[in-house]
Write a protein that holds these residues in place. Structure first.
Motif, short mmCIF file in Angstrom:
data_model
loop_
_atom_site.label_atom_id
_atom_site.label_comp_id
_atom_site.label_asym_id
_atom_site.label_seq_id
_atom_site.Cartn_x
_atom_site.Cartn_y
_atom_site.Cartn_z
N ALA A 1 11.94 4.77 9.51
CA ALA A 1 12.82 5.94 9.57
C ALA A 1 12.11 7.24 9.22
CB ALA A 1 14.02 5.74 8.65
N ASP A 2 11.19 7.19 8.25
CA ASP A 2 10.59 8.41 7.74
C ASP A 2 9.25 8.75 8.36
OD1 ASP A 2 12.78 8.44 6.08
OD2 ASP A 2 11.72 7.62 4.35
N ASP B 1 2.05 8.58 -3.15
CA ASP B 1 1.83 7.46 -4.05
C ASP B 1 2.99 6.47 -4.08
OD1 ASP B 1 -0.68 8.35 -4.92
OD2 ASP B 1 0.26 9.78 -6.29
N ALA B 2 4.07 6.76 -3.35
CA ALA B 2 5.22 5.86 -3.33
C ALA B 2 4.97 4.71 -2.37
CB ALA B 2 6.47 6.63 -2.92
N LEU B 3 5.65 3.60 -2.61
CA LEU B 3 5.54 2.42 -1.76
C LEU B 3 6.76 2.34 -0.85
CD1 LEU B 3 4.50 -0.18 -4.49
CD2 LEU B 3 3.00 1.16 -3.01
N PRO B 4 6.60 2.50 0.45
CA PRO B 4 7.76 2.46 1.35
C PRO B 4 8.20 1.04 1.67
CG PRO B 4 5.77 2.81 2.63
CD PRO B 4 5.34 2.79 1.17
N SER C 1 0.83 -1.20 0.00
CA SER C 1 0.00 0.00 0.00
C SER C 1 0.87 1.25 0.00
CB SER C 1 -0.93 0.01 1.22
OG SER C 1 -0.19 -0.23 2.41
N PRO C 2 0.53 2.27 -0.81
CA PRO C 2 1.31 3.50 -0.86
C PRO C 2 1.20 4.29 0.44
CG PRO C 2 -0.67 3.70 -2.18
CD PRO C 2 -0.60 2.27 -1.76
N TRP C 3 2.08 5.28 0.57
CA TRP C 3 2.16 6.07 1.79
C TRP C 3 0.81 6.62 2.22
CZ3 TRP C 3 5.49 6.42 5.56
CH2 TRP C 3 6.86 6.19 5.36
N ARG C 4 -0.04 6.98 1.28
CA ARG C 4 -1.31 7.62 1.65
C ARG C 4 -2.14 6.75 2.58
NH1 ARG C 4 -3.73 9.97 -2.09
NH2 ARG C 4 -2.33 9.69 -3.88
N TYR C 5 -1.98 5.43 2.50
CA TYR C 5 -2.76 4.54 3.36
C TYR C 5 -2.00 4.11 4.61
CZ TYR C 5 -5.72 4.19 -0.76
OH TYR C 5 -6.53 4.49 -1.82
N ASN C 6 -0.77 4.54 4.77
CA ASN C 6 0.07 4.06 5.86
C ASN C 6 0.29 5.10 6.96
OD1 ASN C 6 0.39 1.67 4.42
ND2 ASN C 6 2.19 2.44 3.35
N ILE C 7 -0.32 6.26 6.83
CA ILE C 7 -0.13 7.34 7.80
C ILE C 7 -1.44 7.64 8.49
CG2 ILE C 7 0.56 9.75 8.10
CD1 ILE C 7 2.25 9.44 5.55
N VAL D 1 6.71 -1.19 -9.82
CA VAL D 1 8.08 -1.61 -10.11
C VAL D 1 9.09 -0.74 -9.39
CG1 VAL D 1 9.78 -1.96 -11.91
CG2 VAL D 1 7.39 -2.56 -12.34
N ASP D 2 8.97 0.58 -9.57
CA ASP D 2 10.01 1.45 -9.00
C ASP D 2 9.50 2.36 -7.90
OD1 ASP D 2 9.98 3.65 -11.92
OD2 ASP D 2 8.56 3.44 -10.28
#
Length: 476
Positions: free
Chosen positions: A90-91, A80-83, A55-61, A417-418
């Motif tokens: 860390a972030d 939209d990035a995948l951590p 799940s991208p950052w938007r769903y993890n905060i 992918v990236d």
């Protein structure tokens, strides 16, 4: 104000859900203490730091945590990035834990041994609701609390390898050959797998991640062999829904795994029910038993038991819990998440009412709340603690106004992918699910639809032979 109101709410665990609980408690002005067994925030998350989440950052905060961070000038990651787990810690988790409103209330190296009511065992009823919780730590210290939110998770209690829910014969003796979920195959644990034959047991996303890493290692390290064993007759539920998956990275994971299996880079064994492990001459023979009592074996160098996790409720043994006898979740939550019944269904919004026990003021949240059910998202845990904390504050209207903002099937949120988040990977999204419904969960067809038929280990089918089972959109 009662004596209880002067005591803190004790939160067990400083992972994503535990810190979210702390943020909501601060927002509500309720005193709290967070007890973390590790030496840092997100200690369990850091153990799988090399793994990228679906799940991208938007769903993890968590929203309450986000507000605190924003007020402190936090630079938010690309939504939209995948951590990776390391980036999540860390972030997000570490900056959150360092904030002045939370940091003084976090205690590290504080492992909880038991929870009870002050002066009352589980048998005593009179005066129970007015008695503080007594939280005993392993060093003997005792902490009093008005309520307990147990967000300790299940990472420390993996399922056994044996197919019957009991350890396979010789499993303890074979421990030197055994790894649990998500070893760092391409990093810190590389030497254990390079040039060796590894058997991965399990049909979930932890297994898929490990298999893909092993296939990558095998491409550059001669002598590295990869075998994948599942109990069912088909890998369809692990391959998932591909481009139609609610989380694109999860769909891409299954598609890549299928490609490796069909190309022969990963050998697939179906109907694989582990009976015994026999170490000999630096290797271990994995004995498989069929329903008719017949046995076969395969010899390997390493075994990865990606067989899931189970909750440990022993610390609450003196509390009055009402647990579903199958899943180990509350009886109210269990039918909503039971993988025996759900075939890519949805998790309805749920909060304090579904998480409540006969012991007022005690709530298990996050991964632990799901018992042995396999599918869980951080966003679900964040809504759980928002609801629970609202109830503790006496705001029952907010506590029962439970909603989930989760990805819909087919909607692309990032590039799997990236992880740049800049490109769409899907076509037109299907119609949205009805309002108030959550992320798809369960196993395609349910667990009961997957008979455990043994196959000949020398002629195991490839991923292209699915036994007729249709693909699913769910984890296992």
């Amino acid at each position: 104000m009662s004596v209880l109101d002067k005591l803190p709410v004790v939160v067990i665990g400083a992972g994503p859900v535990g810190l979210a609980a702390a943020a909501h408690l601060h927002e509500r002005g309720l005193p709290f203490t967070v007890l973390e067994a590790g030496d840092t925030a997100g200690a369990a998350v850091r153990q799988w730091g090399h793994v990228r989440v679906f799940s991208p950052w938007r769903y993890n905060i968590d929203p309450a945590a986000r507000q605190l961070l924003d007020e402190a000038g936090w630079v938010a990651p690309n939504p939209d990035a995948l951590p990776t787990g390391a980036e999540l810690a860390a972030d997000y988790l570490q900056p959150l834990a360092e904030l002045p409103p939370l940091k003084p209330h976090l205690r590290y190296g504080a492992r909880v041994e038991a929870i009870s009511r002050l002066g009352l065992d589980r048998l005593r009823t009179a005066g129970r609701e007015q008695a503080p919780f007594l939280v005993r730590l392993t060093d003997g210290e005792e902490v009093l609390a008005r309520a307990v939110i147990d967000a300790s998770g299940t990472w420390g209690t993996p399922n056994v390898l044996g197919a019957s829910g009991l350890p396979a014969r010789g499993e303890n003796v074979a421990a030197p050959f055994l790894e649990h979920a998500l070893p760092d195959v391409l990093g810190a644990d590389r030497e254990w797998f390079a040039g060796r034959h590894t058997l991965v047991v399990g049909a979930g996303h932890s297994a898929a991640n490990t298999l893909l890493s092993l296939a990558e290692l095998a491409a550059v390290q001669p002598g590295t062999e990869v075998t994948w064993a599942i109990r069912s007759t088909s890998p369809a539920r692990t391959y998932g829904g591909g481009a139609a998956d609610a989380l694109p990275a999860r769909g891409a994971l299954g598609s890549r795994l299928r490609e490796h299996v069909e190309a022969g880079r990963i050998r697939l064994l179906t109907g694989f029910s582990v009976h015994a492990l026999n170490p000999a001459d630096g290797r271990v023979a994995v004995v498989v038993r069929a329903a008719d009592g017949g046995e076969e074996s395969v010899a390997v160098d390493r075994i990865v038991a990606a067989t899931g996790f189970r909750p440990d409720h022993s610390i609450a043994g003196e509390l009055r819990l009402d647990l579903d006898p199958v899943l180990g979740a509350t009886r109210a939550l269990a039918p909503l998440i039971d993988p025996n019944e759900h075939s890519c269904g949805t998790v309805p919004p749920h909060g304090v009412d579904e998480l409540a026990h006969p012991e007022p003021g005690y709530y298990a949240v996050g991964m632990k709340s799901y018992g042995r059910a396999p599918t869980f998202l951080m966003a679900t845990g964040y809504e759980q603690v928002r609801s629970v904390v609202a109830a503790l504050a006496g705001d029952w209207a907010a506590a029962r106004d439970v909603q989930l903002d989760l990805p819909e099937t087919g909607v692309c949120n990032s590039n799997p992918v990236d992880s740049t988040g800049g490109d769409s990977c899907c076509g037109t999204a299907p119609a949205a699910e009805p309002a108030g419904r959550g992320l798809a969960t369960g196993i395609a067809g349910g667990l009961l639809s997957a008979p455990l038929n043994l196959v000949n280990l020398d002629t195991a089918p490839t991923g292209g032979q699915t036994g007729g089972q249709t693909g699913g959109c769910c984890a296992s």
